[in-house]
Design an enzyme around this catalytic site. Structure first.
Site: not given
Ligand code: SDX
Length: 431
Positions: A365, A308
């Protein structure tokens, strides 16, 4: 308690006021930074930037706290229902019995879709993506009700109560209409029944047989919609504020929010989670392949429903929905192999340092699709369900923008990294 932040830059020392929110959050008021220093703050994705002051939702991502107008999400989930929470989110207080009755009446009176508007559905291919259809049809509300969508804040706010009720009610009806249209079924017309019962009727009643919702189903639907009601300045809500800040009416701003919600990193994730769980089930995989792929770091293989942008702890909504899955399935006398897979996946991930070290936990989700599937809602509609649930939050945020006398159009800056000045050379004479 610091009241100022001191910025030393070049040969200057400039003090900026510190704003403290009602929950003690601190922000440096940098609205004069560029004028004072010629510098910008660079904050890609705005993760460290407050775009507004808001009274609607408080979110503490480190501690997994979510409150709407001060009420903890756990208490609302336990004791409230979607329409009451929608009223709270929009108007700031829980409704009195009279207010609740009046709001419910407005929702029922504005549930139907204009006959001419029904023809928009016919303009789409049968297999059109539901979110694409929802965006277009919600956007058309401004054309069908121009007196409520004048793009003049003062005038639009005069009719706010009607416009807000109409938006929530019609988004619900449009989603059901999209389902009926995509499956070649005749449209149903709204009945004089509560919001969630009406949705289920609009979705599942047949000419020869009215859908009779059992209390467990309407309670589960209320819970799902309530848990999506608002969530601070998420991508789609910020989009609604951005578009609203230009003076755009509520319907148009909501359509923009629906566009933003459709992305798989945001509202599209609930659909992606179910597709992921189904793939694991079909492959007979125990989830290890998906977890291994998720750890590769590529956005394409992420563990959907995990991680998140704000929570560095368990999303409280995921905890509530996760518990509700078993209750709802038991009450409906159903089982779902995907729930077992989801639980195994969660257990594996939460014992894997890759996820723990990055503080990646299940989000709203991860389990929501299991309940919606148990209610008979097809996967392709899951993100549109999110839109129904989020409509009160979007509406409340649009109202904050529209009624802010000191409001300004949202206009972020950038750091330009493109080509420097160069002269135009006619084709044929270029080197
Ligand atoms: C919603 O913002 C809100 O409030 C949204 C929401 C709402 O009610 O409106 O809560 C609803 O959108 C929930 C999120 C739904 N999306 C997903 O489930 C998709 C999977 N999750 C992600 O893609 C990700 O976690 C995000 C998009 C939700 C958040 O992305 P960020 O904050 O930009 O995280 P990041 O890309 O900076 O990740 C930090 C690290 C990275 O690794 P490193 O570069 O440090 O090695 O964590 C990793 C990312 O690669 N990472 C994941 C991951 N999410 C982050 N690795 C594997 N699986 C994942 N799901």
């Amino acid at each position: 308690m610091p009241t100022n932040a001191l910025l030393k830059i070049d040969d200057k020392e400039i003090s900026y006021p510190v704003i403290t929110g009602s929950e003690g959050e601190k922000a440096i008021d940098a609205r004069n930074l560029r004028k004072d220093t010629g510098y910008l703050f660079y904050d890609q994705g705005y993760g460290n930037t407050g775009s507004c002051e808001s009274c609607i939702t408080y979110l503490d991502g480190d501690n997994g706290i979510l409150r709407h107008r001060g009420y903890p999400i756990e208490q609302l989930a336990e004791q409230s229902e979607f329409v009451e929470t929608a009223y709270l989110v929009i108007y700031g207080e829980l409704p009195s019995p009279e207010q609740r009755k009046r709001f419910g009446t407005m929702l029922r009176e504005n549930a139907a879709i204009d006959t001419q508007m029904m023809r928009i559905f016919e303009g789409f291919p049968r297999g059109a993506p539901p979110m694409g259809m929802l965006t277009s049809i919600v956007s058309s509300l401004a054309a069908y009700y121009p007196h409520l969508a004048t793009n003049n804040f003062e005038k639009d706010l005069e009719n706010f109560d009607l416009t807000a009720a109409m938006a929530i009610s019609k988004i619900r009806t449009i989603v059901a209409g999209i389902y009926r249209y995509r499956h070649g079924l005749p449209f149903n017309y709204p009945k004089d029944v509560p919001f969630c019962d009406n949705f289920l009727h609009l979705m599942f009643s047949e000419p020869y047989k009215e859908y009779a919702a059992i209390p467990e189903v309407t309670r589960a639907l209320n819970l799902i919609l309530l848990l999506h009601a608002d969530h601070e300045q998420n991508c789609s809500t910020s989009t609604v504020r951005m578009v609203g800040s230009s003076g755009a009416n509520l319907f148009t701003s909501l359509a923009a929010g629906i566009c933003a919600l459709s992305g798989p990193l945001h509202g599209g994730a609930n659909t992606a989670v179910m597709q992921m769980l189904q793939a694991i089930h079909d492959e007979g995989d125990d989830g290890t392949r998906f977890i291994a792929a998720a750890k590769s770091g590529s956005k394409a293989n992420r563990l959907m429903g995990f991680g998140h942008a704000v929570y560095r702890n368990y999303d409280p909504r995921a905890r509530i929905i996760g518990h509700a899955c078993d209750v709802v399935l038991n009450k409906l006398g159903k089982t779902d192999p995907l729930l077992d897979i989801a639980k195994r996946l969660e257990h594996s991930a939460l014992n894997d340092d890759y996820f723990l070290s990055r503080k990646l936990y299940p989000n709203v989700d991860f389990y929501s699709g299991i309940i919606m599937r148990a209610l008979g809602i097809p996967t392709e509609l899951f993100t549109t369900m999110f839109a129904i649930g989020r409509s009160p939050g979007w509406i409340a945020n649009w109202k904050e923008v529209a009624s802010n006398p000191k409001g300004r159009i949202y206009r972020p800056r950038q750091v330009y990294v493109g080509p420097v000045k160069r002269d135009y050379v006619l084709i044929g004479k270029r080197g």
